[in-house]
Design an enzyme around this catalytic site. Structure first.
Site, PDB file in Angstrom:
ATOM      1  N   ARG A  70       1.421   1.705  -6.081  1.00 20.35           N
ATOM      2  CA  ARG A  70       1.735   0.548  -4.872  1.00 20.35           C
ATOM      3  C   ARG A  70       0.415   0.010  -4.455  1.00 20.35           C
ATOM      4  NH1 ARG A  70       6.346   1.225  -2.357  1.00 20.35           N
ATOM      5  NH2 ARG A  70       5.408   0.187  -0.491  1.00 20.35           N
ATOM      6  N   TRP A 107      -3.819  -1.736  -1.105  1.00 17.21           N
ATOM      7  CA  TRP A 107      -3.807  -2.985  -2.117  1.00 17.21           C
ATOM      8  C   TRP A 107      -4.140  -4.051  -1.056  1.00 17.21           C
ATOM      9  CZ3 TRP A 107      -1.608  -7.827  -1.935  1.00 17.21           C
ATOM     10  CH2 TRP A 107      -1.761  -8.625  -3.077  1.00 17.21           C
ATOM     11  N   ASN A 151       0.983   0.008   6.170  1.00 14.11           N
ATOM     12  CA  ASN A 151       1.368  -0.666   4.913  1.00 14.11           C
ATOM     13  C   ASN A 151       1.957  -2.113   5.597  1.00 14.11           C
ATOM     14  OD1 ASN A 151       2.160  -1.882   2.522  1.00 14.11           O
ATOM     15  ND2 ASN A 151       3.874  -0.587   2.448  1.00 14.11           N
ATOM     16  N   GLY A 152       1.503  -3.383   5.126  1.00 19.41           N
ATOM     17  CA  GLY A 152       2.215  -4.445   5.862  1.00 19.41           C
ATOM     18  C   GLY A 152       1.292  -5.331   6.180  1.00 19.41           C
ATOM     19  N   GLU A 177      10.241 -13.643 -19.750  1.00 18.22           N
ATOM     20  CA  GLU A 177       9.922 -12.372 -19.771  1.00 18.22           C
ATOM     21  C   GLU A 177       8.898 -11.350 -20.369  1.00 18.22           C
ATOM     22  OE1 GLU A 177      10.433 -10.408 -17.080  1.00 18.22           O
ATOM     23  OE2 GLU A 177      10.081  -8.375 -17.847  1.00 18.22           O
ATOM     24  N   CYS A 208       0.816  -1.280   0.082  1.00 25.54           N
ATOM     25  CA  CYS A 208       0.186   0.050   0.102  1.00 25.54           C
ATOM     26  C   CYS A 208       0.753   1.408   0.036  1.00 25.54           C
ATOM     27  CB  CYS A 208      -0.820   0.084   1.042  1.00 25.54           C
ATOM     28  SG  CYS A 208      -1.709  -1.419   1.448  1.00 25.54           S
ATOM     29  N   LYS A 225       5.168 -10.113 -19.401  1.00 27.02           N
ATOM     30  CA  LYS A 225       4.764  -8.786 -19.769  1.00 27.02           C
ATOM     31  C   LYS A 225       3.419  -8.743 -20.379  1.00 27.02           C
ATOM     32  CE  LYS A 225       7.186  -6.608 -17.981  1.00 27.02           C
ATOM     33  NZ  LYS A 225       8.146  -7.079 -17.330  1.00 27.02           N
ATOM     34  N   LYS A 285       3.535  -2.500  -7.715  1.00 23.50           N
ATOM     35  CA  LYS A 285       4.781  -2.210  -7.994  1.00 23.50           C
ATOM     36  C   LYS A 285       5.767  -2.997  -7.026  1.00 23.50           C
ATOM     37  CE  LYS A 285       8.076  -0.716 -10.738  1.00 23.50           C
ATOM     38  NZ  LYS A 285       8.131  -1.717 -12.137  1.00 23.50           N
ATOM     39  N   HIS A 297       8.257 -31.333 -26.374  1.00 24.31           N
ATOM     40  CA  HIS A 297       7.923 -32.054 -25.167  1.00 24.31           C
ATOM     41  C   HIS A 297       6.757 -31.805 -24.570  1.00 24.31           C
ATOM     42  CE1 HIS A 297      12.143 -33.451 -25.424  1.00 24.31           C
ATOM     43  NE2 HIS A 297      12.516 -32.294 -25.698  1.00 24.31           N
ATOM     44  N   GLU A 326       0.788  -9.940 -17.525  1.00 18.19           N
ATOM     45  CA  GLU A 326       0.616  -9.032 -16.363  1.00 18.19           C
ATOM     46  C   GLU A 326      -0.244  -7.460 -16.800  1.00 18.19           C
ATOM     47  OE1 GLU A 326       3.815  -7.394 -13.945  1.00 18.19           O
ATOM     48  OE2 GLU A 326       5.081  -7.424 -15.820  1.00 18.19           O
TER      49      GLU A 326
END
Ligand code: AGP
Length: 616
Positions: A27, A74, A100-101, A489, A2, A493, A611, A512, A496
């Site tokens: 955040r 968040w 935050n936490g 990667e 947050c 991208k 983030k 395979h 997300e």
């Protein structure tokens, strides 16, 4: 993950608290609120949804007052609702707190408080913390005031198991904001006759360039003109004032529609900054003073472990190939959330690197601490100067990429790759890499920014290709060797920011199992630069085409034969294989970006993400 802000000064707090939240929205953004004290009461405004919803709530109805706290959330405990939004009051309604936490033992604490008659308005762990502090404050009784509040905060936090970055106000201690941190970032912004608390300097950069990065167990009390930093256990805490190393405009989007696009286009400069002052042509090597290790110590390293999460773990995978091919030092990658519990057998000459853009990712922080607990040097590769990992590591290398606000990592990834190349060069030149080879690497690194610029000039062409696949139901990304991590990667991208399911694979893995998925509706992106496995990649492309799978190839200029077999080809300039992921990842960033925009996704703040993952 947050964002929290506290303000005390001579200005009206509400507009400043809201402005700061906008800078921290990356955040977390599922609900937000502010609490401002004025004339013996605390006025609270909070709601579910984006910060714009809060701004609408405050429009023409902002609470008066010159000290307060605010929060953008968040959700970890409790859905994103008005009630679960922060700030939260204590039982008395005279204390308001933002957090935050994660308070891991909040259920036990809540039951104990309910047994004492406390009534809760939300499902959150943070409200329990507010009540816990309020309960301690009431227990201490006596005259009102700052010492009583500090004692109450100390006592309450000593009962907490978990992580916190908090800011709180209390009506009995006017014009004062109290803060504390354990495991979640918190900084003090030192203004002119005003002071701030914030999760990240980005929130205060338009008001001050002087910041104090608080440490775990710090307890801070701010007024407009003063601050005091104590240790939770008692006594004064040490601190240092740092100059914030980026400006307000860097923290803004400028003319770009999204932070992500701005940061994609900042990559030539970011890559140059990652190398600045670190190339030594006279010795055909790199200079990395921050490692805090002399050549003898570096030569004695007989094994390297690279750890990180998400994009940082993909950079680590490229680093593994780099260090082993250039420096011949056995290297392995372990994602941080696994490393911290794996109890990996390591020798006394094992060197660990923690890679983290934010420098606050809880799993990477825990992995670093676990490595240090086992007696290893752990070096950080971070972007956020003075972040927790940067400060607690035994040294390291800053990426100097500038603030990366978009949730999707872009310039931080390519900057990490450059730093890992510098590290591999340095280690290699201490072993058997020749002057000639060292100079080749240096010249190839120096040529990168212009090559990146050339790729960015294809933005419109890449956009046109992307738009043809904006409705894809899924996507495969394939690559080999240095570009296998680039495929992972590229898939991340796409996942997300566009919410299209995408998976990354080593190209040879196609046979395979993966090829069972191939059909005319499932596009495959092949990273197939002109390297020693080019022909192998071409065979894999043929296999996909034989099953009518659409193929988009990223290859080196000149390899036009791919146009015969692929549906689309994107060219990147020639470069050595060990640098190719720096170039090939850029078209994939733009590819994902344009698809996400076409799908109406919130590119900078994708759903469910933040983030920096500072909670487990
Ligand atoms: C990458 O686009 C994501 N934002 C995410 O995977 C990120 O790389 C990961 O959370 C690690 O973050 P860090 O580099 O700040 O530690």
């Amino acid at each position: 993950m947050c964002g929290i802000i506290g303000y005390v000064g001579r200005e009206q707090a509400a507009p400043l608290l809201l402005e700061g939240l906008r800078r921290l929205e990356y955040r977390g953004y599922d609900s937000a609120g502010v609490a401002v004290a004025h004339n013996g009461s605390i006025n609270l405004r909070k709601c579910a949804g984006r910060i714009q919803n809060l701004s609408d709530l405050l429009d023409g109805n902002a609470p008066n007052g010159t000290f307060g706290v605010s929060h953008t959330r968040w959700a970890t405990h409790g859905e994103p609702t008005d009630e679960n939004a922060h700030p939260h009051f204590d039982q008395s309604g005279r204390l308001a707190l933002v957090h935050n936490g994660v308070i891991e033992n909040y259920q036990v604490l809540r039951e104990e408080l309910e047994a004492k008659g406390h009534v809760f308005q939300s499902q959150t762990d943070s409200e329990v913390l507010a009540h816990l502090i309020g309960e301690s404050y009431d227990e201490f009784g006596g005259e009102h005031g700052r010492e009583r509040l500090l004692k109450a905060v100390r006592q309450a936090l000593q009962k907490v198991v978990g992580t916190y970055g908090i800011a709180l106000i209390h009506l009995d201690v006017p014009e004062t904001v109290v803060g504390a941190r354990l495991g979640s970032p918190l900084i003090v912004g030192l203004g002119a006759k005003e002071n701030f608390l914030a999760s990240d300097v980005a929130a205060v950069v338009s008001h001050t360039s002087d910041a104090i990065y608080l440490n775990d167990y710090d307890l801070v009390m701010l007024t407009a003109d003063e601050f005091e930093i104590d240790s939770l256990e008692g006594g004064k805490a040490s601190y240092e004032v740092s100059r914030v190393d980026f400006t307000e405009e860097q923290a803004e989007k400028g003319d770009y529609p999204h932070f992500m696009l701005k940061e994609i286009f900042e990559q030539p400069e970011a890559i140059k900054n990652a190398m600045r002052g670190r190339l030594s042509p006279e010795d055909a090597t790199a200079k990395l003073g921050g490692l805090n290790m002399n050549p003898q110590e570096l030569r004695s390293v007989d094994r390297i472990v690279l750890t990180g999460c998400g994009t940082a773990s993909h950079a680590a995978m490229v680093g593994e190939y780099l260090i082993e091919s250039l420096a011949r030092v056995p290297t392995e990658v372990e994602i941080a959330s696994e490393f911290r519990y794996r109890n990996m057998p390591t020798g006394k000459n094992t060197l660990i690197f923690a890679i983290s853009q934010s420098g606050e990712t809880i799993d990477t922080l825990a992995a670093m601490r676990e490595g240090q607990r086992k007696g290893h040097k752990v070096l950080g590769i971070c972007n956020n100067v003075a972040s927790t990992i940067a400060r607690e590591s035994d040294g390291g290398v800053y990426m100097h990429a500038g603030p990366e606000i978009g949730v999707a990592a872009t310039k931080s990834f390519t900057s990490q790759l450059v730093v890992l190349n510098l590290l591999a060069l340095l280690l290699g030149r201490m072993q058997h890499v020749s002057v000639t080879r060292g100079m080749e690497v240096i010249e190839a690194l120096r040529a990168l920014p212009d090559k990146v610029r050339k790729i960015l000039e294809q933005n419109e062409e890449i956009k046109q290709i992307a738009l043809k696949y904006a409705d894809a139901g899924g996507m495969l990304f394939m690559g080999r060797q240095f570009n296998y991590p680039a495929a992972l990667e590229g898939a991340l991208k796409m996942k997300e920011i566009s919410y299209i399911y995408a998976s990354g694979h080593a190209s040879a893995e196609l046979k395979h199992g993966v090829i069972a998925l191939v059909n005319e509706n499932l596009p495959s992106v092949f990273i197939a630069p002109d390297d020693f496995v080019f022909e192998k990649n071409v065979s894999n492309i043929e296999e996909v085409k034989a099953r009518k799978g659409p193929v988009i190839a990223v290859t080196t200029e000149g390899r036009t034969e791919l146009e015969r077999i692929c549906d689309h080809v994107i060219y990147v300039p020639q470069c050595p294989d060990y640098l190719s992921p720096v170039l090939t990842s850029i078209p994939l960033q733009l590819f994902a970006y344009h698809i996400a925009v076409a799908r109406g996704c919130d590119v900078d703040k994708p759903r469910n993400l933040a983030k920096s993952v500072t909670v487990e």
